[in-house]
Scaffold this active site. Structure first.
Site, short mmCIF file in Angstrom:
data_model
loop_
_atom_site.label_atom_id
_atom_site.label_comp_id
_atom_site.label_asym_id
_atom_site.label_seq_id
_atom_site.Cartn_x
_atom_site.Cartn_y
_atom_site.Cartn_z
N MET A 11 8.48 0.57 5.16
CA MET A 11 7.81 1.86 5.02
C MET A 11 6.82 1.76 3.86
O MET A 11 7.14 1.17 2.83
CB MET A 11 8.85 2.94 4.70
CG MET A 11 8.27 4.29 4.31
SD MET A 11 9.56 5.55 4.23
CE MET A 11 9.94 5.49 2.49
N ASN A 12 5.60 2.34 4.02
CA ASN A 12 4.77 2.58 2.85
C ASN A 12 4.37 4.05 2.77
O ASN A 12 5.26 4.91 2.80
CB ASN A 12 3.64 1.54 2.65
CG ASN A 12 2.65 1.35 3.77
OD1 ASN A 12 2.98 0.81 4.81
ND2 ASN A 12 1.41 1.74 3.57
N ASP A 13 3.10 4.36 2.67
CA ASP A 13 2.67 5.73 2.29
C ASP A 13 3.38 6.89 3.01
O ASP A 13 3.56 6.83 4.23
CB ASP A 13 1.19 5.93 2.65
CG ASP A 13 0.29 4.83 2.20
OD1 ASP A 13 0.75 3.87 1.59
OD2 ASP A 13 -0.91 4.94 2.49
N GLN A 29 4.06 5.65 6.84
CA GLN A 29 3.59 4.37 7.34
C GLN A 29 4.82 3.50 7.61
O GLN A 29 5.63 3.26 6.70
CB GLN A 29 2.67 3.70 6.30
CG GLN A 29 1.33 4.36 6.19
CD GLN A 29 0.48 4.09 7.41
OE1 GLN A 29 -0.07 3.01 7.58
NE2 GLN A 29 0.38 5.08 8.29
N ARG A 128 -10.91 6.00 5.44
CA ARG A 128 -9.53 6.29 5.84
C ARG A 128 -8.84 7.34 4.99
O ARG A 128 -9.36 7.85 4.03
CB ARG A 128 -8.72 5.00 5.83
CG ARG A 128 -8.64 4.27 4.50
CD ARG A 128 -7.72 3.05 4.65
NE ARG A 128 -7.64 2.27 3.43
CZ ARG A 128 -8.41 1.23 3.15
NH1 ARG A 128 -9.33 0.83 4.00
NH2 ARG A 128 -8.26 0.59 2.00
C1 FRU Z 1 -2.41 2.80 1.14
C2 FRU Z 1 -2.91 2.26 2.47
C3 FRU Z 1 -3.85 3.26 3.09
C4 FRU Z 1 -3.74 2.93 4.57
C5 FRU Z 1 -2.30 2.50 4.70
C6 FRU Z 1 -2.07 1.39 5.67
O1 FRU Z 1 -1.22 2.27 0.71
O2 FRU Z 1 -3.53 1.00 2.28
O3 FRU Z 1 -5.17 3.22 2.61
O4 FRU Z 1 -4.04 4.03 5.37
O5 FRU Z 1 -1.87 2.10 3.41
O6 FRU Z 1 -0.70 1.14 5.83
#
Ligand code: FRU
Length: 463
Positions: A11-13, A29, A128
């Protein structure tokens, strides 16, 4: 844990944060296939109270030609059928990035993509992270405003719309601040200065990630700028980006749409692109921070962003404070791997204060240096060294030594958040103190009183 993590995988954002029909929804994410970044899709979890989470099926899944990058959700009360609207970045396999939309008529569980996607396209490859907010223009007319970055250009672009589908370019902010970074995940929130509704300022928040041949080894972090927004243009009050969180692991933070209180509530991803894919955690990799209520306080003549964590009060309520006379030898406790510690002292009496948390292999060393008016946090040890050469670290943030000081330390397994003086300064760190007991030792330069509340975080779960 009271922090949100997926049950498994990467998981990220945080994405699409929205409070809707009594539930806090967090989309994120997510790689549905594995523990590294890839196959970016939107995972989904919800919570009635921001501390017990239920994970739901993947909300928006990538296709072979389109990854679903970060974005936001708004509740479209005007649209057909009272829908939730997700506005996100389509990252196409040909390298283009543009903004797309999907709607949900069942409270965010299932989504239908607009067949005309993308709906906002500049033909560029780093456009984005759309964040949509509702606000009034100069004539007092409510409109939708979308902020997104041209990441490499270090710009935030503002668009306006009445119907969430047709977007008119309004203005741009940037480039400004350090070079050698990309800008990501912008947000814009109105905040009354010292709670005074007649003195509303706007905080533009964004995340910066070092790029290039020799990227900054400290890695990614979040910043903010205070200014004014007239519905079209953001005008910064003073130059420069200010650090939002002084720790190594707070990124891509954005606020919830339609949060029930008056204050915006922000959630961030607790990691750093420098080593995110090397942090040892399984079966999941990636966690969200504690939710934080944002406010603005005037400090030394400047509007300053304050972040107060939500969800810890109950844990602290159940533990009686004790006033400890800290002697030259110090005081120590044995904590569980999930604990909250609240400390208060008067630096004019204690002199320098040192709190060391020690797990099996690693330590966290928190010090108030009264000469320089700084709080430093060191993390290190064998486990930290094994993650990445840049993982062991020493960070510092201001902490006044001429007035009483307060520190709230939340340790939830590998997640450590330190809030100084009720959220005036914050540092978020991944740590590797292990799943076993953690010893905490407190020493002061001179024998003096320190008030301490120590609570197990598991108490929060039971209520
Ligand atoms: C930030 C990012 C965003 C992008 C997403 C991709 O952490 O790089 O700019 O939308 O993660 O996973």
């Amino acid at each position: 844990m009271i922090h949100l993590t997926p049950e498994r995988h990467w998981m990220n954002d945080p994405n699409g944060l929205v409070f809707h029909e009594g539930l806090w929804h967090v989309f994120f994410q997510f790689n549905p296939e594995g523990n590294n970044w890839g196959n970016m899709s939107w995972g989904h979890a919800s919570s009635p109270d921001l501390r017990s989470w239920t994970e739901h099926p993947v909300a928006l899944r990538c296709t072979p030609t389109e990854q679903i990058y970060s974005g936001s959700i708004v509740h479209d009360r005007m649209g057909e059928g009272d829908e939730l609207r997700a506005i996100y970045t389509s990252a196409y396999s040909n390298g283009k990035q543009a903004q797309s939309e999907a709607t949900s008529a069942d409270g965010g569980m299932t989504w239908t993509r607009n067949p005309n996607n993308p709906i906002l396209d500049r033909g560029t490859s780093d456009f984005r992270d759309p964040k949509v907010i509702r606000c009034a223009d100069a004539e007092g007319r409510e409109r939708w405003v979308l902020l997104a970055v041209e990441a490499e250009d270090r710009q935030v672009l503002f668009y306006g719309s009445d119907d969430l589908t047709t977007w008119e370019h309004l203005s741009s902010f940037g480039p400004t601040g350090p070079v050698g970074v990309v800008w990501e995940c912008p947000d814009l929130v109105p905040l009354p200065l010292d709670g005074d509704p007649a003195r509303v300022r706007w905080a533009l928040t964004l995340s910066t990630n070092p790029v290039g041949e020799e990227p900054d080894r400290d890695g990614s972090s979040m910043s903010y700028v205070i200014g004014d927004f007239d519905g079209r243009t953001f005008t910064a009050e003073d130059a420069g980006l200010r650090r939002l969180d002084h720790g190594r692991d707070f990124y891509a933070g954005v606020s919830f749409a339609d949060a029930p209180g008056v204050a915006p509530v922000m959630l961030g991803w607790m990691s750093n692109w420098r080593y995110a894919d090397q942090f040892p955690s399984s079966p999941w990799r990636g966690a969200m921070s504690l939710p934080r209520e944002l406010s603005l306080r005037e400090l030394r003549g400047r509007a300053h962003l304050v972040q107060r964590p939500l969800g810890l009060d109950e844990a602290l309520l159940h533990s009686a404070p004790s006033s400890l006379p800290v002697t030259a030898e110090g005081t120590s406790w044995s904590l569980g791997a999930h604990a909250v510690l609240e400390l208060a002292w008067d630096p004019r009496e204690t002199g320098d204060v040192k709190l060391v948390l020690r797990g099996q292999d690693d330590f966290v060393d928190v010090r108030h240096h009264t000469d320089s008016g700084e709080l430093t946090i060191g993390r290190g040890g064998r486990a930290s060294e094994a993650v990445h050469p840049d993982f062991p670290s020493l960070i510092s943030m201001p902490l006044d030594a001429s007035a009483p000081a307060r520190l709230l330390v939340c340790l939830d397994g590998p997640l450590l958040e330190v809030f100084a003086n009720d959220g005036e300064q914050v540092a978020s760190h991944l740590v590797l103190l292990g799943g076993g007991p953690v010893s905490a030792s407190l020493t002061t330069e001179r024998p003096a009183l320190v008030t301490a509340v120590v609570a197990a975080l598991t108490q929060v779960r039971q209520h």
